[in-house]
Design a protein around this motif. Structure first.
Motif, PDB file in Angstrom:
ATOM      1  N   SER A   2      25.986 -70.569  68.796  1.00 49.12           N
ATOM      2  CA  SER A   2      26.634 -71.337  67.602  1.00 49.12           C
ATOM      3  C   SER A   2      27.603 -72.063  67.839  1.00 49.12           C
ATOM      4  N   SER A   3      27.531 -73.354  66.888  1.00 50.69           N
ATOM      5  CA  SER A   3      28.632 -74.205  67.206  1.00 50.69           C
ATOM      6  C   SER A   3      29.873 -73.922  66.467  1.00 50.69           C
ATOM      7  N   THR A   4      31.011 -73.980  67.132  1.00 48.20           N
ATOM      8  CA  THR A   4      32.435 -73.784  66.611  1.00 48.20           C
ATOM      9  C   THR A   4      33.137 -74.887  66.429  1.00 48.20           C
ATOM     10  N   GLU A   5      32.452 -76.066  66.756  1.00 51.96           N
ATOM     11  CA  GLU A   5      33.443 -77.432  66.591  1.00 51.96           C
ATOM     12  C   GLU A   5      34.358 -77.675  65.610  1.00 51.96           C
ATOM     13  N   LYS A   6      33.872 -77.465  64.285  1.00 54.50           N
ATOM     14  CA  LYS A   6      35.091 -77.585  63.380  1.00 54.50           C
ATOM     15  C   LYS A   6      36.057 -76.435  63.339  1.00 54.50           C
ATOM     16  N   SER A   7      35.914 -75.002  63.751  1.00 52.67           N
ATOM     17  CA  SER A   7      36.877 -74.376  63.819  1.00 52.67           C
ATOM     18  C   SER A   7      37.832 -74.606  65.018  1.00 52.67           C
ATOM     19  N   ARG A  37      37.370 -67.975  63.973  1.00 58.11           N
ATOM     20  CA  ARG A  37      36.379 -68.681  62.819  1.00 58.11           C
ATOM     21  C   ARG A  37      37.489 -69.222  61.603  1.00 58.11           C
ATOM     22  N   ASP A  49      31.385 -69.574  57.968  1.00 56.73           N
ATOM     23  CA  ASP A  49      32.375 -70.438  58.508  1.00 56.73           C
ATOM     24  C   ASP A  49      32.426 -72.182  58.251  1.00 56.73           C
ATOM     25  N   ASP A  51      31.545 -74.216  60.138  1.00 58.61           N
ATOM     26  CA  ASP A  51      30.431 -74.918  60.848  1.00 58.61           C
ATOM     27  C   ASP A  51      29.141 -74.525  60.313  1.00 58.61           C
ATOM     28  N   ASN A  53      27.964 -71.336  60.249  1.00 55.20           N
ATOM     29  CA  ASN A  53      27.517 -69.963  60.859  1.00 55.20           C
ATOM     30  C   ASN A  53      27.698 -68.913  59.542  1.00 55.20           C
TER      31      ASN A  53
END
Ligand code: PMP
Length: 431
Positions: A2-7, A37, A49, A51, A53
């Motif tokens: 999963s993307s965690t870019e913003k976190s 997260r 979260d 992003d 998720n």
């Protein structure tokens, strides 16, 4: 994955303005690695979260959320109170109702005082015990956590009793010099300690069911021995029920063991998700608190009406015991579903009430020393994969997991299969 870019971006920003990027160290994921997260919202049994998720939440804010996130009744009660103001710095009927509820639920609590965290509850109970007994020495057990007040941040030695080595920088030796530490689950060490030091002991403090360094379920005999030795030597027994209070049934761990401690401390569930702590117990001891007695204790936001209404609404929903018994059944089923899919010579799961703790060792430990460090490393290594698999489990192998009333059987059965398969993968990779 999963993307965690913003976190990730928020973590970088947070690190610039907050030490470690967090307001409580374990949230930084130091033990498990990976990206902490940042949470956007909670919905029942799930965390979402920033992003987008979704995770089935087994952390439940470290225990308070026995009803799950944003329980409709708790939210409605809080909204109603907020409209009337958030704090008055004067007494309210809500505090009185909450105190009556707790006194009515816990046999050993005759009077109670509210504070704003578990740390504050324990710190105040210790001061009260010292004031009541006019003694200074306190006893704690290795593997129990009681918050971060100075005199409880002490290191344990191996085996026998040790006195006061601070476990944190910034704590002077003088603050911990009157704190003795013993191993859990060791009757002989306990008897020896009381024979040598019992008559100068103010209080022994123990977690109802130790759940901060693994889930170290104690033998009833050990806890009862502590009760009888404290009584015999004129010391108080403080039961720290910050986690177990209103989680292990309405009577907490005191009822579970069938004992009556002198003082008890609470937090987590009694705030329904708001910052609350409480300590209570024998009226003759509690009456020593200011303004009636000489032991000083106070708080600007103590008994805060928003926190009281969140807590009281939560406790009333638990009162008939149905939620507790369902949770216990679900937890037992979940634990057996996971363990039945695994090799029991290498893995075990401790489960009590609605808490569980996964260990990568055959026998369940009852003391801090008996916890396999390799086992903890196994958990820590697989944590990122578990998170990527949609299960939000605590970011340290020493932390226990919680389930809430919002966790359904279907969610738990799916999670059990996923978790078992990830554990098998981990065991395979490292064998
Ligand atoms: N006692 C126990 C048993 C706890 O589990 C905790 C928190 N995990 C505390 C005290 C301290 O509570 P708080 O974090 O609210 O200060």
């Amino acid at each position: 994955m999963s993307s965690t870019e913003k976190s990730e971006r928020l973590l970088e920003l947070s690190k610039k303005v907050m030490p470690g990027g967090v307001n409580s160290p374990v949230r930084a994921f130091k033990s498990v690695g990976g990206i902490p997260r940042f949470i956007e919202r909670g919905e029942g049994a799930y965390l979402v979260d920033v992003d987008g998720n979704r995770y089935l939440d087994f952390c439940c804010s470290w225990g308070p959320l026995i009803l799950g996130h944003a329980d409709a009744d708790v939210v409605a009660a809080v909204k109603q109170q907020v409209d009337k103001g958030m704090t008055y710095g004067a007494s309210t009927e809500l505090e009185c109702q909450m105190a009556e509820f707790i006194v009515g639920s816990i046999d050993a609590v005759e009077k109670v005082r509210f504070v704003s965290s578990g740390t504050e509850a324990v710190m105040s109970a210790i001061r009260l015990a010292r004031g009541f007994t006019r003694r200074d020495l306190i006893l704690k057990f290795d593997g129990c956590y009681h918050g971060h007040s100075d005199h409880l941040l002490v290191s344990a030695g191996s085996g026998l009793v040790t006195f006061g080595q601070p476990s944190s920088a910034g704590v002077p030796d003088a603050m911990t010099g009157q704190t003795a530490v013993l191993p859990l689950d060791d009757d002989a060490a306990l008897e020896k300690f009381f024979a040598e030091h019992g008559d100068r002991l103010a209080a022994a403090i123990i977690e109802g069911i130790p759940a901060n360094n693994g889930l170290l379920v104690q033998r009833h005999d050990f806890v009862r021995l502590l009760r009888s030795l404290t009584e015999k030597h004129g010391a108080l027994m403080i039961f720290d029920e910050v986690i177990t209070g209103f989680r292990v049934g309405m009577g907490g761990a005191a009822a579970y063991y069938g004992i009556s401690p002198d003082l008890l401390t609470y937090g987590k569930i009694i705030g329904g998700g708001m910052p609350v702590g409480a300590f209570g117990g024998r009226a003759d001891v509690m009456n020593l608190l200011s303004p009636d007695g000489p032991v000083y204790q106070a708080g600007t936001l103590s008994g805060n009406p928003v926190a009281m209404v969140a807590g009281l609404t939560t406790l009333k929903k638990l009162a008939d015991g149905r939620i507790h018994s369902k949770l216990e059944q679900k937890n037992r089923k979940f634990v057996s579903e996971v363990t039945s899919q695994l090799d029991s010579s290498a893995i075990n799961i401790a489960g009590v009430a609605s808490m569980f703790w996964i260990v990568f060792q055959r026998d369940l430990p009852r003391s801090a020393e008996a916890i396999s460090k390799d086992g903890i490393s196994h958990y820590n290594r697989m944590h990122s994969k578990v998170l990527d698999g949609g299960l939000y489990m605590p970011p340290s192998g020493y932390e226990v997991c919680f389930i809430s009333a919002a966790h359904t059987d279907e969610m738990l059965t799916d999670a059990a299969a996923k978790l078992a398969s990830l554990i098998r993968e981990e065991a395979h990779e490292w064998s």
